[in-house]
Design a protein around this motif. Structure first.
Motif, PDB file in Angstrom:
ATOM      1  N   GLY A 194      48.411  37.263  46.397  1.00 54.94           N
ATOM      2  CA  GLY A 194      48.918  38.393  45.618  1.00 54.94           C
ATOM      3  C   GLY A 194      47.990  39.581  45.769  1.00 54.94           C
ATOM      4  N   LYS A 195      48.179  40.578  44.915  1.00 54.46           N
ATOM      5  CA  LYS A 195      47.359  41.779  44.957  1.00 54.46           C
ATOM      6  C   LYS A 195      46.151  41.561  44.048  1.00 54.46           C
ATOM      7  N   ILE A 196      44.969  41.614  44.646  1.00 53.23           N
ATOM      8  CA  ILE A 196      43.733  41.294  43.952  1.00 53.23           C
ATOM      9  C   ILE A 196      42.834  42.529  43.947  1.00 53.23           C
ATOM     10  N   ALA A 197      42.464  42.969  42.753  1.00 57.90           N
ATOM     11  CA  ALA A 197      41.648  44.173  42.586  1.00 57.90           C
ATOM     12  C   ALA A 197      40.208  43.918  43.026  1.00 57.90           C
ATOM     13  N   THR A 198      39.533  44.998  43.410  1.00 57.41           N
ATOM     14  CA  THR A 198      38.116  44.871  43.768  1.00 57.41           C
ATOM     15  C   THR A 198      37.344  44.294  42.588  1.00 57.41           C
ATOM     16  N   GLY A 199      36.415  43.411  42.913  1.00 58.99           N
ATOM     17  CA  GLY A 199      35.614  42.740  41.897  1.00 58.99           C
ATOM     18  C   GLY A 199      36.212  41.439  41.398  1.00 58.99           C
ATOM     19  N   CYS A 242      36.776  40.097  45.910  1.00 55.78           N
ATOM     20  CA  CYS A 242      37.334  41.251  46.625  1.00 55.78           C
ATOM     21  C   CYS A 242      36.305  42.376  46.540  1.00 55.78           C
ATOM     22  N   ARG A 243      35.752  42.765  47.680  1.00 56.17           N
ATOM     23  CA  ARG A 243      34.710  43.798  47.698  1.00 56.17           C
ATOM     24  C   ARG A 243      35.245  45.108  48.255  1.00 56.17           C
ATOM     25  N   ASP A 244      34.571  46.173  47.891  1.00 58.13           N
ATOM     26  CA  ASP A 244      34.904  47.501  48.376  1.00 58.13           C
ATOM     27  C   ASP A 244      33.689  48.057  49.091  1.00 58.13           C
ATOM     28  N   ASP A 245      33.623  47.836  50.396  1.00 59.96           N
ATOM     29  CA  ASP A 245      32.452  48.274  51.163  1.00 59.96           C
ATOM     30  C   ASP A 245      32.298  49.786  51.212  1.00 59.96           C
ATOM     31  N   GLY A 246      33.384  50.490  51.438  1.00 61.49           N
ATOM     32  CA  GLY A 246      33.275  51.926  51.669  1.00 61.49           C
ATOM     33  C   GLY A 246      33.635  52.798  50.484  1.00 61.49           C
ATOM     34  N   THR A 261      40.459  18.458  45.420  1.00 56.50           N
ATOM     35  CA  THR A 261      41.365  19.250  44.602  1.00 56.50           C
ATOM     36  C   THR A 261      41.631  20.544  45.346  1.00 56.50           C
ATOM     37  N   ILE A 262      42.886  20.800  45.651  1.00 54.22           N
ATOM     38  CA  ILE A 262      43.288  21.961  46.433  1.00 54.22           C
ATOM     39  C   ILE A 262      44.361  22.727  45.659  1.00 54.22           C
ATOM     40  N   ARG A 263      44.181  24.043  45.524  1.00 54.04           N
ATOM     41  CA  ARG A 263      45.215  24.851  44.888  1.00 54.04           C
ATOM     42  C   ARG A 263      45.306  26.212  45.568  1.00 54.04           C
ATOM     43  N   VAL A 264      46.529  26.691  45.688  1.00 57.85           N
ATOM     44  CA  VAL A 264      46.806  28.060  46.100  1.00 57.85           C
ATOM     45  C   VAL A 264      47.587  28.656  44.944  1.00 57.85           C
ATOM     46  N   GLN A 265      47.072  29.743  44.375  1.00 57.82           N
ATOM     47  CA  GLN A 265      47.663  30.257  43.149  1.00 57.82           C
ATOM     48  C   GLN A 265      47.473  31.760  43.032  1.00 57.82           C
ATOM     49  N   ALA A 266      48.332  32.405  42.279  1.00 62.74           N
ATOM     50  CA  ALA A 266      48.203  33.825  42.002  1.00 62.74           C
ATOM     51  C   ALA A 266      47.191  34.071  40.883  1.00 62.74           C
ATOM     52  N   GLU A 267      47.105  33.126  39.940  1.00 60.65           N
ATOM     53  CA  GLU A 267      46.261  33.291  38.767  1.00 60.65           C
ATOM     54  C   GLU A 267      44.776  33.201  39.117  1.00 60.65           C
ATOM     55  N   ASP A 268      43.973  33.878  38.290  1.00 66.24           N
ATOM     56  CA  ASP A 268      42.529  33.796  38.427  1.00 66.24           C
ATOM     57  C   ASP A 268      42.061  32.379  38.080  1.00 66.24           C
ATOM     58  N   ALA A 317      36.597  53.091  49.113  1.00 62.82           N
ATOM     59  CA  ALA A 317      37.973  53.587  49.171  1.00 62.82           C
ATOM     60  C   ALA A 317      39.011  52.510  48.842  1.00 62.82           C
ATOM     61  N   LEU A 318      38.574  51.276  48.641  1.00 63.43           N
ATOM     62  CA  LEU A 318      39.510  50.164  48.436  1.00 63.43           C
ATOM     63  C   LEU A 318      39.793  49.948  46.949  1.00 63.43           C
ATOM     64  N   SER A 319      41.055  49.752  46.616  1.00 61.71           N
ATOM     65  CA  SER A 319      41.407  49.415  45.232  1.00 61.71           C
ATOM     66  C   SER A 319      41.777  47.939  45.100  1.00 61.71           C
ATOM     67  N   ALA A 320      42.324  47.370  46.184  1.00 59.15           N
ATOM     68  CA  ALA A 320      42.766  45.977  46.117  1.00 59.15           C
ATOM     69  C   ALA A 320      43.002  45.430  47.518  1.00 59.15           C
ATOM     70  N   LEU A 321      43.056  44.110  47.582  1.00 59.34           N
ATOM     71  CA  LEU A 321      43.513  43.402  48.773  1.00 59.34           C
ATOM     72  C   LEU A 321      44.799  42.691  48.405  1.00 59.34           C
ATOM     73  N   GLU A 322      45.732  42.709  49.313  1.00 62.12           N
ATOM     74  CA  GLU A 322      46.960  41.925  49.160  1.00 62.12           C
ATOM     75  C   GLU A 322      46.798  40.697  50.037  1.00 62.12           C
ATOM     76  N   LEU A 323      46.876  39.517  49.439  1.00 61.73           N
ATOM     77  CA  LEU A 323      46.731  38.270  50.185  1.00 61.73           C
ATOM     78  C   LEU A 323      48.051  37.536  50.212  1.00 61.73           C
ATOM     79  N   GLU A 324      48.467  37.175  51.396  1.00 57.85           N
ATOM     80  CA  GLU A 324      49.682  36.384  51.596  1.00 57.85           C
ATOM     81  C   GLU A 324      49.289  35.064  52.234  1.00 57.85           C
ATOM     82  N   HIS A 325      50.168  34.089  52.099  1.00 56.21           N
ATOM     83  CA  HIS A 325      49.914  32.781  52.696  1.00 56.21           C
ATOM     84  C   HIS A 325      51.237  32.168  53.132  1.00 56.21           C
ATOM     85  N   TYR A 326      51.132  31.136  53.917  1.00 55.91           N
ATOM     86  CA  TYR A 326      52.294  30.379  54.366  1.00 55.91           C
ATOM     87  C   TYR A 326      52.416  29.196  53.412  1.00 55.91           C
ATOM     88  N   PRO A 327      53.336  29.262  52.414  1.00 57.72           N
ATOM     89  CA  PRO A 327      53.437  28.197  51.409  1.00 57.72           C
ATOM     90  C   PRO A 327      53.672  26.824  52.057  1.00 57.72           C
TER      91      PRO A 327
END
Length: 151
Positions: free
Chosen positions: A84-89, A38-42, A4-11, A44-54
């Motif tokens: 998409g934009k994924i918040a820390t945690g 999504c972790r915040d090591d230092g 089962t493989i999915r790429v999705q914006a939803e949690d 200072a991070l609020s989110a990661l933006e993840l993109e993919h090649y559909p």
């Protein structure tokens, strides 16, 4: 058996996905679930933006999943990657490997993650708490080293 493989914006819900994978096969003796957050090591991070090649991302995830099933005799495999934009945690990726015995499940999940990190077309960009966007994150040598152990 197809993974089962999915790429999705939803949690996703890891417990629900595990139940779905295991509910009908009573020969499963081990399940390994890995959830990458999504972790915040230092601090200072609020989110990661993840993109993919559909299309290509899903195809590569399917190829990796089939390799894992064959190599480790998995009885089930689920791999979900968010974009998409994924918040820390928050969740980024989920891999669930099911097998008759624990070592195959551990190895299968590890194998899939090592290959996803290096082979699947996903890109990450950091967004700071200060509102500034960073650069796109480059691949790490450690990820290639981890993948190389499976050759």
């Amino acid at each position: 058996m197809e993974p089962t493989i999915r790429v999705q914006a939803e949690d996703f819900d890891a417990a629900a996905e595990t139940r779905l994978l295991t509910q009908t096969d009573k020969t499963i003796g081990a399940v390994v679930t890995f959830a990458g957050l999504c972790r915040d090591d230092g601090g200072a991070l609020s989110a990661l933006e993840l993109e993919h090649y559909p299309g290509m991302a899903e195809a590569e995830m399917l190829r990796i999943g089939k390799l894992a099933i064959e190599r480790f005799q998995l009885l089930g495999l689920t791999a979900i990657h968010r974009y998409g934009k994924i918040a820390t945690g928050d969740n980024i990726v989920l891999v669930i490997a099911a097998s008759r015995h624990r070592q195959a499940a551990f190895d299968g999940a590890n194998f899939v993650m090592d290959y996803l990190k290096t082979s699947a077309p996903f890109w990450k960009k950091e967004h700071g708490k200060d509102g500034k966007s960073g650069e796109w994150i480059t691949a790490k040598d450690a990820d290639d080293t981890a993948k190389d152990k499976w050759r």
